[in-house]
Design a protein around this motif. Structure first.
Motif, mmCIF file in Angstrom:
data_model
loop_
_atom_site.group_PDB
_atom_site.id
_atom_site.type_symbol
_atom_site.label_atom_id
_atom_site.label_comp_id
_atom_site.label_asym_id
_atom_site.label_seq_id
_atom_site.Cartn_x
_atom_site.Cartn_y
_atom_site.Cartn_z
ATOM 1 N N ALA A 127 0.835 -1.205 0.000
ATOM 2 C CA ALA A 127 0.000 0.000 0.000
ATOM 3 C C ALA A 127 0.865 1.249 0.000
ATOM 4 C CB ALA A 127 -0.924 -0.008 1.222
ATOM 5 N N ALA A 128 1.959 1.229 0.753
ATOM 6 C CA ALA A 128 2.871 2.373 0.791
ATOM 7 C C ALA A 128 3.462 2.643 -0.588
ATOM 8 C CB ALA A 128 3.982 2.121 1.809
ATOM 9 N N PHE A 129 3.767 1.583 -1.345
ATOM 10 C CA PHE A 129 4.283 1.756 -2.709
ATOM 11 C C PHE A 129 3.233 2.409 -3.602
ATOM 12 C CE2 PHE A 129 7.749 -1.157 -1.653
ATOM 13 C CZ PHE A 129 8.804 -0.563 -2.352
ATOM 14 N N PHE A 130 1.979 2.038 -3.430
ATOM 15 C CA PHE A 130 0.916 2.696 -4.205
ATOM 16 C C PHE A 130 0.882 4.188 -3.904
ATOM 17 C CE2 PHE A 130 -1.262 -1.554 -4.693
ATOM 18 C CZ PHE A 130 -1.231 -1.552 -6.072
ATOM 19 N N PHE A 131 0.997 4.536 -2.626
ATOM 20 C CA PHE A 131 1.047 5.956 -2.267
ATOM 21 C C PHE A 131 2.259 6.637 -2.900
ATOM 22 C CE2 PHE A 131 -1.388 5.089 1.907
ATOM 23 C CZ PHE A 131 -2.569 5.567 1.381
ATOM 24 N N GLY A 132 3.423 6.021 -2.719
ATOM 25 C CA GLY A 132 4.671 6.646 -3.152
ATOM 26 C C GLY A 132 4.803 6.792 -4.652
ATOM 27 N N ASN A 192 -2.511 10.038 -11.940
ATOM 28 C CA ASN A 192 -3.108 8.747 -11.565
ATOM 29 C C ASN A 192 -3.310 8.591 -10.060
ATOM 30 O OD1 ASN A 192 -0.572 8.297 -10.492
ATOM 31 N ND2 ASN A 192 -0.134 6.464 -11.704
ATOM 32 N N TYR A 193 -3.124 9.678 -9.301
ATOM 33 C CA TYR A 193 -3.110 9.532 -7.846
ATOM 34 C C TYR A 193 -4.459 9.075 -7.283
ATOM 35 C CZ TYR A 193 -5.557 14.004 -7.235
ATOM 36 O OH TYR A 193 -6.486 15.010 -7.259
ATOM 37 N N VAL A 194 -5.565 9.451 -7.925
ATOM 38 C CA VAL A 194 -6.872 9.013 -7.425
ATOM 39 C C VAL A 194 -6.972 7.493 -7.480
ATOM 40 C CG1 VAL A 194 -9.359 9.041 -7.850
ATOM 41 C CG2 VAL A 194 -8.048 11.167 -7.992
ATOM 42 N N ARG A 195 -6.580 6.922 -8.607
ATOM 43 C CA ARG A 195 -6.624 5.469 -8.760
ATOM 44 C C ARG A 195 -5.632 4.778 -7.819
ATOM 45 N NH1 ARG A 195 -5.363 5.401 -13.577
ATOM 46 N NH2 ARG A 195 -3.258 4.556 -13.621
ATOM 47 N N MET A 196 -4.421 5.324 -7.716
ATOM 48 C CA MET A 196 -3.394 4.713 -6.868
ATOM 49 C C MET A 196 -3.784 4.779 -5.395
ATOM 50 S SD MET A 196 -1.064 3.560 -8.916
ATOM 51 C CE MET A 196 0.602 3.505 -8.260
ATOM 52 N N PHE A 197 -4.368 5.885 -4.980
ATOM 53 C CA PHE A 197 -4.824 5.994 -3.591
ATOM 54 C C PHE A 197 -5.960 5.019 -3.319
ATOM 55 C CE2 PHE A 197 -3.278 9.872 -1.199
ATOM 56 C CZ PHE A 197 -2.094 9.986 -1.924
ATOM 57 N N LEU A 198 -6.852 4.847 -4.295
ATOM 58 C CA LEU A 198 -7.935 3.878 -4.139
ATOM 59 C C LEU A 198 -7.372 2.476 -3.956
ATOM 60 C CD1 LEU A 198 -10.953 3.156 -4.201
ATOM 61 C CD2 LEU A 198 -10.758 2.987 -6.692
ATOM 62 N N PHE A 199 -6.397 2.101 -4.784
ATOM 63 C CA PHE A 199 -5.750 0.800 -4.641
ATOM 64 C C PHE A 199 -5.117 0.668 -3.258
ATOM 65 C CE2 PHE A 199 -4.873 0.589 -9.504
ATOM 66 C CZ PHE A 199 -6.198 0.234 -9.719
ATOM 67 N N ALA A 200 -4.430 1.730 -2.831
ATOM 68 C CA ALA A 200 -3.766 1.697 -1.522
ATOM 69 C C ALA A 200 -4.785 1.484 -0.404
ATOM 70 C CB ALA A 200 -2.988 2.989 -1.289
ATOM 71 N N GLY A 201 -5.913 2.193 -0.477
ATOM 72 C CA GLY A 201 -6.938 2.037 0.543
ATOM 73 C C GLY A 201 -7.478 0.621 0.606
ATOM 74 N N LEU A 202 -7.724 0.021 -0.562
ATOM 75 C CA LEU A 202 -8.227 -1.355 -0.601
ATOM 76 C C LEU A 202 -7.189 -2.337 -0.058
ATOM 77 C CD1 LEU A 202 -9.979 -1.273 -4.095
ATOM 78 C CD2 LEU A 202 -11.071 -1.197 -1.847
ATOM 79 N N VAL A 203 -5.919 -2.088 -0.378
ATOM 80 C CA VAL A 203 -4.850 -2.962 0.113
ATOM 81 C C VAL A 203 -4.733 -2.860 1.632
ATOM 82 C CG1 VAL A 203 -2.349 -3.328 0.117
ATOM 83 C CG2 VAL A 203 -3.553 -3.002 -2.042
ATOM 84 N N ILE A 204 -4.874 -1.652 2.178
ATOM 85 C CA ILE A 204 -4.806 -1.483 3.634
ATOM 86 C C ILE A 204 -5.947 -2.232 4.313
ATOM 87 C CG2 ILE A 204 -4.854 0.178 5.533
ATOM 88 C CD1 ILE A 204 -3.686 2.245 3.542
ATOM 89 N N ILE A 205 -7.116 -2.230 3.685
ATOM 90 C CA ILE A 205 -8.238 -3.011 4.223
ATOM 91 C C ILE A 205 -7.849 -4.488 4.278
ATOM 92 C CG2 ILE A 205 -10.599 -3.791 3.787
ATOM 93 C CD1 ILE A 205 -11.155 -1.012 2.599
ATOM 94 N N GLY A 206 -7.184 -4.980 3.219
ATOM 95 C CA GLY A 206 -6.726 -6.367 3.212
ATOM 96 C C GLY A 206 -5.726 -6.631 4.315
ATOM 97 N N ALA A 207 -4.810 -5.686 4.541
ATOM 98 C CA ALA A 207 -3.830 -5.844 5.619
ATOM 99 C C ALA A 207 -4.524 -5.881 6.977
ATOM 100 C CB ALA A 207 -2.824 -4.698 5.572
#
Length: 211
Positions: free
Chosen positions: A43-48, A54-69
């Motif tokens: 998730a941190a890589f998605f943020f970074g 593309n930040y809206v999409r990348m942040f969305l991915f990061a949020g979903l990944v954090i939910i998985g974590a």
């Protein structure tokens, strides 16, 4: 039965099924804790790696990944209890890796803001990262002195929820206010714990000084 209680019951049932499956697999709870850290690093890589286009999409991915974590964060302790693998070291290991997960997420945000030349938010992300660590440190240090220090609101679950909401709704600029709330509330929590520890140590000092 209300829909909220039904949802809670259904979620608890599903979570228990996941715990049962993991318990049957004989996987170590410490391994689950480590997997949770790795997922947060993703998730941190998605943020970074997010950019202006593309930040809206990348942040969305990061949020979903954090939910998985968060799923691994919820099940590691339950698996440990169900398989009789609860240990002092396991609790210590979980706490240490939680701190690494927190740092990874905030570091990813810090890199994102630095790449976009948003230096005020670089500072803000760094401040929130430090304050979040201090929330955990003040509790750990206080409990070594006075036994218990659970005062304050902004614990790790609340911090993670705010990061998730900021990431999922970044389309509407949600991460910036989420960081502001984190900065204020984590600071208040640290001050609350310092004050509580001071008052408790002074109270004990007075008790010992009485004849």
């Amino acid at each position: 039965m209300t829909w909220t209680s039904a949802f809670g019951k259904g979620s608890g049932w599903l979570l228990q099924k996941i715990v049962n499956g993991l318990a049957l697999s004989k996987i170590s709870p410490n391994t689950l804790t480590f997997i949770g850290l790795i997922i947060n690093v993703v998730a941190a890589f998605f943020f970074g790696y997010a950019r202006a286009d593309n930040y809206v999409r990348m942040f969305l991915f990061a949020g979903l990944v954090i939910i998985g974590a968060g799923l691994f964060d919820m099940v590691d302790g339950r698996v440990a209890r169900q398989t009789n693998q609860v240990s002092v070291f396991g609790a210590f290991f979980d706490s240490v890796l939680d701190r690494y997960s927190d740092v990874a997420l905030f570091f990813g945000l810090l890199v994102f803001y630095a790449r976009g030349n948003r230096f005020f938010y670089v500072f803000l992300a760094a401040f929130v990262m430090t304050a979040s660590l201090m929330v955990s440190y003040t509790r750990a240090r206080a409990e070594a002195l006075i036994g218990s220090c659970k005062v304050g609101f902004m614990e790790r679950p609340e911090r993670i929820v705010l990061i998730i909401l900021g990431a999922l709704f970044e389309r509407w600029g949600a991460m910036a206010p989420a960081l502001w709330v984190l900065a204020v509330m984590t600071t208040i929590t640290v001050i609350h714990r310092i004050r509580y520890t001071y008052l408790e140590t002074e109270r004990r000092k007075l008790e010992l000084s009485r004849p």
